[in-house]
Scaffold this motif. Structure first.
Motif, mmCIF file in Angstrom:
data_model
loop_
_atom_site.group_PDB
_atom_site.id
_atom_site.type_symbol
_atom_site.label_atom_id
_atom_site.label_comp_id
_atom_site.label_asym_id
_atom_site.label_seq_id
_atom_site.Cartn_x
_atom_site.Cartn_y
_atom_site.Cartn_z
ATOM 1 N N SER A 64 0.803 -1.240 0.000
ATOM 2 C CA SER A 64 0.000 0.000 0.000
ATOM 3 C C SER A 64 0.827 1.278 0.000
ATOM 4 O O SER A 64 0.280 2.359 -0.235
ATOM 5 C CB SER A 64 -0.921 0.032 1.214
ATOM 6 N N ASN A 114 -8.206 0.459 0.160
ATOM 7 C CA ASN A 114 -8.110 -0.254 -1.118
ATOM 8 C C ASN A 114 -9.043 0.312 -2.178
ATOM 9 O O ASN A 114 -8.638 0.534 -3.328
ATOM 10 C CB ASN A 114 -8.389 -1.746 -0.919
ATOM 11 N N ASN A 167 -10.789 -7.531 -3.225
ATOM 12 C CA ASN A 167 -10.552 -6.389 -4.111
ATOM 13 C C ASN A 167 -11.398 -6.489 -5.381
ATOM 14 O O ASN A 167 -11.850 -5.471 -5.912
ATOM 15 C CB ASN A 167 -9.067 -6.280 -4.461
ATOM 16 N N TYR A 239 -5.010 3.795 7.963
ATOM 17 C CA TYR A 239 -6.402 3.299 8.009
ATOM 18 C C TYR A 239 -7.042 3.602 9.368
ATOM 19 O O TYR A 239 -6.898 4.718 9.870
ATOM 20 C CB TYR A 239 -6.451 1.790 7.663
ATOM 21 N N SER A 255 1.622 3.071 5.536
ATOM 22 C CA SER A 255 2.015 1.687 5.822
ATOM 23 C C SER A 255 1.665 0.776 4.653
ATOM 24 O O SER A 255 0.889 1.145 3.774
ATOM 25 C CB SER A 255 1.262 1.194 7.052
ATOM 26 N N GLY A 282 -3.264 -4.202 10.632
ATOM 27 C CA GLY A 282 -2.594 -4.571 9.392
ATOM 28 C C GLY A 282 -1.382 -3.694 9.110
ATOM 29 O O GLY A 282 -0.903 -3.620 7.981
HETATM 30 O O1 DON Z 1 -4.962 -4.619 -1.946
HETATM 31 C C1 DON Z 1 -4.386 -5.126 -1.002
HETATM 32 O O2 DON Z 1 -5.004 -5.703 -0.097
HETATM 33 C C2 DON Z 1 -2.875 -5.042 -0.950
HETATM 34 N N1 DON Z 1 -2.335 -5.049 -2.281
HETATM 35 C C3 DON Z 1 -2.422 -3.793 -0.253
HETATM 36 C C4 DON Z 1 -3.012 -3.635 1.125
HETATM 37 C C5 DON Z 1 -2.115 -3.006 2.110
HETATM 38 O O3 DON Z 1 -0.917 -2.909 1.940
HETATM 39 C C6 DON Z 1 -2.721 -2.589 3.393
HETATM 40 N N2 DON Z 1 -1.745 -1.974 4.258
HETATM 41 N N3 DON Z 1 -1.440 -2.107 5.372
#
Ligand code: DON
Length: 303
Positions: A64, A114, A167, A239, A255, A282
């Motif tokens: 992210s 997201n 997603n 978040y 993060s 997370g």
């Molecule tokens: O879409 C996702 O769930 C991951 N590619 C990125 C999520 C993420 O890094 C959340 N961060 N803490």
């Protein structure tokens, strides 16, 4: 105050002294197999100095954290028009929440959850092919880091694509609300690939320099935009843990679920920390602890 190298060496030793590393992300199988007992930190200053400790040269999945770079590109492309599609308020919900998106008719709360990052990716992708879009994002990251040895990890991208049901749900819901310009699979393919960029803490700290407002470094974006990106990092970068991070660390930061955190000391420094074990939000568990201690010991805070 002891010099920075000494502070970092002590921090690295203390972080390794206890076993409470947190849990690695399980929903992306490639990330689930990473050893949580790792820790690295890097600081680059506006004066061009670099300090590191621990596993600062081990590449990890920045996930992210790439949302900051994509947002910078999306704002460069579309300016304030972007805010018609995505908000700028903290979400107070998990980064992959579905319920909030429905309650708010498909306009994500902010560009770092997201759903919001899928929209900014879609904005950057519009009128282009995924390959060109990813090349543009990589070029931005490499230029920011002054390092061409930064790449997309195809195995991680494939792993997330195969398991990214949530997603897909978010992207299809966005499409059903008319808030996606491209087919969900195309936007998500691009999103999963930019999330799968690998960087070391050293490379990430270097890449973060574009967010330090200073005359001492080459400028990639204008100062008002730097301030706005930092404001969003402070309010939304962690978040539903953003308030706690601001309370404990007091710096704008973003993060990633790979265990990285990029934090900015305005006018002074860019800090990247990595430890793959996560807390309940997370976000990196030891990474957050290390940032809190470093900020306290250095007297670094925006407040
Ligand atoms: O879409 C996702 O769930 C991951 N590619 C990125 C999520 C993420 O890094 C959340 N961060 N803490």
């Amino acid at each position: 105050m002891p010099p920075l190298p000494e502070i970092l060496a002590q921090l690295n030793a203390d972080m390794r002294a206890t076993d409470d590393w947190g849990d690695v992300a399980a929903y992306i199988p490639q990330l689930a197999s990473v050893d949580p007992a790792q820790f690295g930190i890097a600081i680059t200053t506006a004066d061009g100095e670099v300090f590191t400790a621990g596993d600062a040269d081990t590449p990890f999945s920045v996930q992210s954290i790439t949302k900051v770079f994509t947002l910078a590109i999306a704002l460069g492309r579309s300016g304030d028009q972007l805010w018609k599609r995505v908000g700028r308020e903290p979400s107070g919900r998990a980064f992959n929440s579905i319920v909030q998106l429905e309650a708010e008719q498909g306009r994500p709360r902010n560009p770092f959850i997201n759903a919001g990052a899928i929209v900014t990716t879609d904005e950057v992708l519009t009128g282009r092919e995924p390959r060109e879009t990813l090349a543009e994002i990589l070029q931005f990251v490499r230029a920011a880091a002054s390092d061409d040895d930064i790449h997309i990890n195809e195995t991680v991208a494939a792993s997330e694509t195969a398991h990214g049901h949530r997603n897909f749900a978010l992207a299809h819901f966005l499409a059903s609300c008319g808030n996606l310009n491209n087919p969900p699979e195309k936007t998500l393919g691009t999103y999963f690939h930019h999330c799968a960029i690998d960087m070391s803490a050293r490379q990430l700290a270097m890449a973060g320099r574009f967010l330090i407002e200073t005359d001492k470094l080459p400028r990639m974006i204008l100062p008002p935009r730097i301030r706005r990106l930092n404001a969003l990092m402070l309010t939304c970068g962690h978040y539903d843990g953003s308030g706690d991070f601001a309370y404990r660390v007091g710096l704008p930061a973003k993060s990633g679920v790979g265990g990285g955190i990029l934090a900015i000391v305005p006018g002074r420094a860019s800090i990247a920390v990595w430890s793959p074990g996560l807390n309940r939000y997370g976000n990196s568990k030891k990474g957050t602890q290390a940032m809190a201690r470093l900020a306290r010991e250095m007297g670094w805070s925006i407040f």
